[in-house]
Each structure stands twice: as structure tokens, then as C-alpha cells.
Design an enzyme around this catalytic site. Structure first.
Site, PDB file in Angstrom:
ATOM      1  N   CYS A 189     -46.296 -23.596  28.251  1.00 41.45           N
ATOM      2  CA  CYS A 189     -46.958 -23.150  27.026  1.00 41.45           C
ATOM      3  C   CYS A 189     -46.673 -24.203  25.975  1.00 41.45           C
ATOM      4  CB  CYS A 189     -46.425 -21.792  26.576  1.00 41.45           C
ATOM      5  SG  CYS A 189     -47.431 -21.063  25.259  1.00 41.45           S
ATOM      6  N   CYS A 236     -46.324 -23.367  22.582  1.00 39.67           N
ATOM      7  CA  CYS A 236     -45.835 -22.818  21.305  1.00 39.67           C
ATOM      8  C   CYS A 236     -44.413 -23.241  20.948  1.00 39.67           C
ATOM      9  CB  CYS A 236     -45.982 -21.308  21.258  1.00 39.67           C
ATOM     10  SG  CYS A 236     -44.925 -20.425  22.418  1.00 39.67           S
ATOM     11  N   CYS A 278     -50.008 -21.498  20.676  1.00 37.59           N
ATOM     12  CA  CYS A 278     -49.878 -21.806  22.104  1.00 37.59           C
ATOM     13  C   CYS A 278     -50.867 -22.867  22.586  1.00 37.59           C
ATOM     14  CB  CYS A 278     -50.025 -20.519  22.924  1.00 37.59           C
ATOM     15  SG  CYS A 278     -48.765 -19.287  22.499  1.00 37.59           S
ATOM     16  N   LYS A 331     -50.823 -10.685  29.534  1.00 37.09           N
ATOM     17  CA  LYS A 331     -49.812 -10.875  28.495  1.00 37.09           C
ATOM     18  C   LYS A 331     -50.371 -10.343  27.186  1.00 37.09           C
ATOM     19  CE  LYS A 331     -47.081 -14.278  26.035  1.00 37.09           C
ATOM     20  NZ  LYS A 331     -46.610 -15.648  25.959  1.00 37.09           N
ATOM     21  N   ARG A 391     -38.890 -15.297  19.669  1.00 41.08           N
ATOM     22  CA  ARG A 391     -39.377 -16.345  18.763  1.00 41.08           C
ATOM     23  C   ARG A 391     -38.233 -16.912  17.927  1.00 41.08           C
ATOM     24  NH1 ARG A 391     -45.315 -13.575  17.580  1.00 41.08           N
ATOM     25  NH2 ARG A 391     -45.935 -13.638  19.779  1.00 41.08           N
ATOM     26  N   ARG A 413     -51.049 -14.186  17.309  1.00 39.02           N
ATOM     27  CA  ARG A 413     -51.566 -14.615  18.615  1.00 39.02           C
ATOM     28  C   ARG A 413     -52.645 -13.669  19.148  1.00 39.02           C
ATOM     29  NH1 ARG A 413     -47.781 -18.397  18.955  1.00 39.02           N
ATOM     30  NH2 ARG A 413     -45.579 -17.993  19.438  1.00 39.02           N
ATOM     31  N   GLU A 443     -58.359  -9.747  33.726  1.00 39.58           N
ATOM     32  CA  GLU A 443     -57.553 -10.967  33.560  1.00 39.58           C
ATOM     33  C   GLU A 443     -56.846 -11.341  34.870  1.00 39.58           C
ATOM     34  OE1 GLU A 443     -56.962 -13.299  31.503  1.00 39.58           O
ATOM     35  OE2 GLU A 443     -57.406 -12.656  29.465  1.00 39.58           O
ATOM     36  N   LYS A 464     -46.684  -8.423  31.011  1.00 46.40           N
ATOM     37  CA  LYS A 464     -45.689  -8.685  29.980  1.00 46.40           C
ATOM     38  C   LYS A 464     -46.159  -8.111  28.659  1.00 46.40           C
ATOM     39  CE  LYS A 464     -43.835 -12.551  27.505  1.00 46.40           C
ATOM     40  NZ  LYS A 464     -43.992 -13.918  27.204  1.00 46.40           N
ATOM     41  N   SER A 470     -37.802  -9.975  25.241  1.00 48.42           N
ATOM     42  CA  SER A 470     -36.677 -10.029  24.312  1.00 48.42           C
ATOM     43  C   SER A 470     -36.493  -8.733  23.527  1.00 48.42           C
ATOM     44  CB  SER A 470     -36.872 -11.209  23.360  1.00 48.42           C
ATOM     45  OG  SER A 470     -38.125 -11.125  22.700  1.00 48.42           O
ATOM     46  N   TYR A 477     -33.361 -10.702  30.768  1.00 51.15           N
ATOM     47  CA  TYR A 477     -32.160 -11.315  30.202  1.00 51.15           C
ATOM     48  C   TYR A 477     -30.899 -10.629  30.722  1.00 51.15           C
ATOM     49  CZ  TYR A 477     -35.756 -13.301  27.286  1.00 51.15           C
ATOM     50  OH  TYR A 477     -36.884 -13.958  26.881  1.00 51.15           O
TER      51      TYR A 477
HETATM   52  C1  PBG Z   1     -44.546 -18.336  25.056  1.00 51.58           C
HETATM   53  C2  PBG Z   1     -43.793 -17.141  25.480  1.00 51.58           C
HETATM   54  C3  PBG Z   1     -43.402 -16.016  24.710  1.00 51.58           C
HETATM   55  C4  PBG Z   1     -42.600 -15.243  25.553  1.00 51.58           C
HETATM   56  C5  PBG Z   1     -42.550 -15.884  26.785  1.00 51.58           C
HETATM   57  N1  PBG Z   1     -43.322 -17.041  26.721  1.00 51.58           N
HETATM   58  C6  PBG Z   1     -43.570 -15.674  23.305  1.00 51.58           C
HETATM   59  C7  PBG Z   1     -44.874 -15.480  22.685  1.00 51.58           C
HETATM   60  O1  PBG Z   1     -45.912 -15.395  23.334  1.00 51.58           O
HETATM   61  O2  PBG Z   1     -44.846 -15.459  21.465  1.00 51.58           O
HETATM   62  C8  PBG Z   1     -41.908 -13.969  25.140  1.00 51.58           C
HETATM   63  C9  PBG Z   1     -40.721 -13.605  25.957  1.00 51.58           C
HETATM   64  C10 PBG Z   1     -39.818 -12.627  25.333  1.00 51.58           C
HETATM   65  O3  PBG Z   1     -40.103 -12.016  24.271  1.00 51.58           O
HETATM   66  O4  PBG Z   1     -38.739 -12.437  25.899  1.00 51.58           O
HETATM   67  N2  PBG Z   1     -45.889 -18.200  24.860  1.00 51.58           N
END
Ligand code: PBG
Length: 327
Positions: A120, A122, A130, A196, A206, A218, A234, A249, A275, A314
Site C-alpha cells: 500500500c 499510505c 493509499c 476492506k 494509523r 478513505r 469485490e 477486514k 488495531s 496483534y
Molecule cells: C494500509 C492498511 C491499514 C491497515 C492495514 N493496512 C490502514 C488503513 O487502511 O488506514 C489497518 C490495520 C489495523 O488497523 O490494524 N492501507
């Protein structure tokens, strides 16, 4: 007076019965451990909003990955957090970038550990989006594809066992597959972040990846949380373009999607416990409101029961250790 003949409680009466009739079992072999790589040496900088998670310089990252691998976690997924960012995210597709360097170090030290590379822009762009921006400041889908493909090839060349595009540009799986095949990496699998969602649960990530968008959000490329049929479309597109594993996700708030993707397509499904899902559990556990171990394991079991074959989390090393001890 009649008593119930059917008594489900008979098979709940003892731990042995419960284990014998359990339909779902968590296994550390299904975990993928996300790690954040920063430049330098000897650095382990805790992420304030993710207790227990740190940004790691390569030497410390190799130690942490080794510890997880020792506990039975088979794979890590890498996110680079460079000091210098630019509008094109060039640190993301450079052959000597953080992720390729970390990949080489991991493969040298731990050849049996699978290294996945998140693809990615970003984390690497100065604007935090991204993809590339056009003159009007919108994310330019088609101009972004060659850069994502270039990043994927750089990661494969460094030895990545899989690339995992998380950008949500249309057509990126096809572009990456063609580039990998053209560069001699036809055997490198693509784990597609297929469904996603534009989720508030990414907040702590972030901070960890220093990748919050500098303006806007986004929602123009990630999915609307209201949609499920769209997730299936998708996934179908990504499979058609050559995805080997499809990801949903976040995981916990989207278990219906995990289940429907598994049932509809029958392909390997990964779910990312993101996260925010992690940090909510940590915050409540720190206050003594929930038991970290039990809530974490139950959340992971729920994701598995919904149909996930693989779980990015995690909690990976901790959960692996808890499973070893016996839950
Ligand atoms: C990058 C990406 C993100 C996450 C994984 N790859 C963040 C986003 O899309 O802003 C999030 C993972 C997480 O929150 O643990 N595009």
C-alpha cells in the site's frame, strides 16, 4: 410429569466432554503477526494507542519475529514506517526500502518463518492516501497500479513469501499478478485485502504506521460498512484477477462477511483483527473490566468459527503462548 429427553447439558458436564465435542479449535498455526518496521537499530518504540505493540528497527524486529515463531506463529506481515515520505510514496517501492531490508534480514535469520509484505502507499506518501493524487487531489486509481506492482515485485525480490495489497484500488490484483509473473515470481501468492471496509477501527494503526490521511478520508476507495453484497463482488473480482487468499477486514464487526465469503467461494479466507479491535480489549483489560486472555481468545475463536482459515492479529504471540499453556 415429563422431563426433557434431550439434554444438551449432558455433553457440557465435564472438560473432557467439552473438548471432545468442540467444533472449533484455535491453532497458532493460523496466526499472522503484524509488525511495524522503522529505520535505525536497537529501536523498540511503543505505540501509545496499542499497548504491547511497538515500532521496531530491523534488529529488534528479527528478535520479536523469532520469539513469535518459537511459540508456533508461522507468519508475520510487515508494514514500513519510513522517516521520509513523498507524494509518490517512493520509499514503498524502492528495492532498498524498509520492507525489503527487513524481509532479507528475517529470511536470513529465520528461513522457516513466512514473511508477508503489505502492499500500500499510505505509509509512504506525504499526504497519507493509499494511492497517487491527481491534480484535483483525488486518488488516481490507474496511475497508482504500476507503483503497487513495482512495490510487490521489490518485496518478492527481497524474498517475501506473499504480498498483501491493502490499497483497495480497482484492478490492483491483476496488475500485481502480471508484474510478479513477468519478473519471474509466478509462484509468489497474493493475499488480497478483498473486502476492506472504511473503518473507524483502524485508528490506532494509523498512529503505529503514521499513515493517517492528511486530508479527507478513505471512503472513496475502501468499502462502505453498510454493504455485504458488494463485498462478495469485490472478492469475486480479486479471485478472478488471481488472488490466492482473500481477506476480510476488520474481523469482529464483519463476521457475517467472513462467513458469506467462506460459504460462497470456498477459498482460503483470512480475517484481520485490526488495531481498534485489539486496543479496545487492551484498554478494558488494563482497567480490570475484562480478562485480557479470555476475551482475546474468545474473539479469535469467534473469527475462526465464522469461517476464517487465517487470522491476522496483534495477539499472535500472546495467544500462541496461552494456547500452549492450555486455555
Ligand atoms: C494500509 C492498511 C491499514 C491497515 C492495514 N493496512 C490502514 C488503513 O487502511 O488506514 C489497518 C490495520 C489495523 O488497523 O490494524 N492501507
Amino acid at each position: 410429569m415429563s422431563f426433557p429427553a434431550n439434554r444438551p447439558r449432558r455433553l457440557r458436564a465435564t472438560p473432557v466432554w467439552r473438548k471432545m465435542v468442540a467444533e472449533t479449535e484455535l491453532d497458532a498455526a493460523d496466526f499472522v503477526y503484524p509488525l511495524f518496521v522503522v529505520p535505525g537499530a536497537g529501536i523498540a518504540r511503543p505505540v501509545a494507542s496499542m499497548p504491547g505493540v511497538a515500532q521496531l528497527a530491523i534488529d529488534r524486529l528479527v528478535e520479536e519475529a523469532g520469539r513469535a515463531h518459537e511459540l508456533g506463529v508461522p507468519a508475520v506481515i510487515l508494514f514500513g514506517v519510513p522517516d521520509d515520505k513523498d507524494p509518490e510514496g517512493s520509499a514503498g517501492w524502492a528495492d532498498d526500502g524498509l520492507v525489503p531490508e527487513a524481509t532479507r534480514a528475517l529470511k536470513a535469520a529465520l528461513p522457516e518463518l513466512q514473511v508477508w509484505a503489505d502492499v500500500c502507499l499510505c505509509e509512504y506518501t506525504s499526504h497519507g492516501h493509499c494511492g497517487l493524487l491527481d491534480a484535483a487531489g483525488r486518488v488516481d486509481n490507474d496511475a497508482t497500479l504500476p507503483l503497487l506492482a513495482r512495490a510487490a515485485v521489490a518485496y518478492a525480490r527481497a524474498g517475501a513469501d506473499a504480498v498483501a495489497p491493502s490499497d483497495m484500488m480497482d484492478g490492483r490484483i491483476g496488475a500485481i499478478r502480471a508484474a510478479l509473473d513477468g519478473a519471474g515470481f509466478a509462484a509468489t501468492p497474493i493475499v488480497a485485502y478483498a473486502a476492506k471496509y472504511a473503518s473507524a477501527f483502524y485508528g490506532p494503526f494509523r498512529d503505529a504506521a503514521q499513515s493517517a490521511p492528511a486530508f479527507g478520508d478513505r471512503k472513496g476507495y475502501q468499502m462502505d460498512p453498510a454493504n455485504a453484497e458488494e463485498a462478495l463482488r469485490e472478492v469475486a473480482l480479486d479471485l478472478d484477477e488471481g488472488a490466492d487468499v482473500v481477506m476480510v477486514k476488520p474481523a469482529g464487526p464483519y463476521l457475517d462477511i467472513v462467513r458469506r465469503v467462506k460459504e460462497r467461494f470456498g477459498v482460503p479466507v483470512a480475517a484481520y483483527q485490526v488495531s481498534g479491535e485489539y486496543s479496545l480489549i487492551q484498554a478494558a483489560a488494563e482497567r480490570g473490566w475484562v480478562d485480557e486472555r479470555r476475551v482475546a481468545l474468545e474473539s479469535l475463536l469467534g473469527i475462526k468459527r465464522a469461517g476464517a482459515d487465517l487470522i491476522l492479529t496483534y495477539f499472535a504471540p500472546r495467544a500462541a503462548a496461552w494456547l500452549k499453556e492450555g486455555a
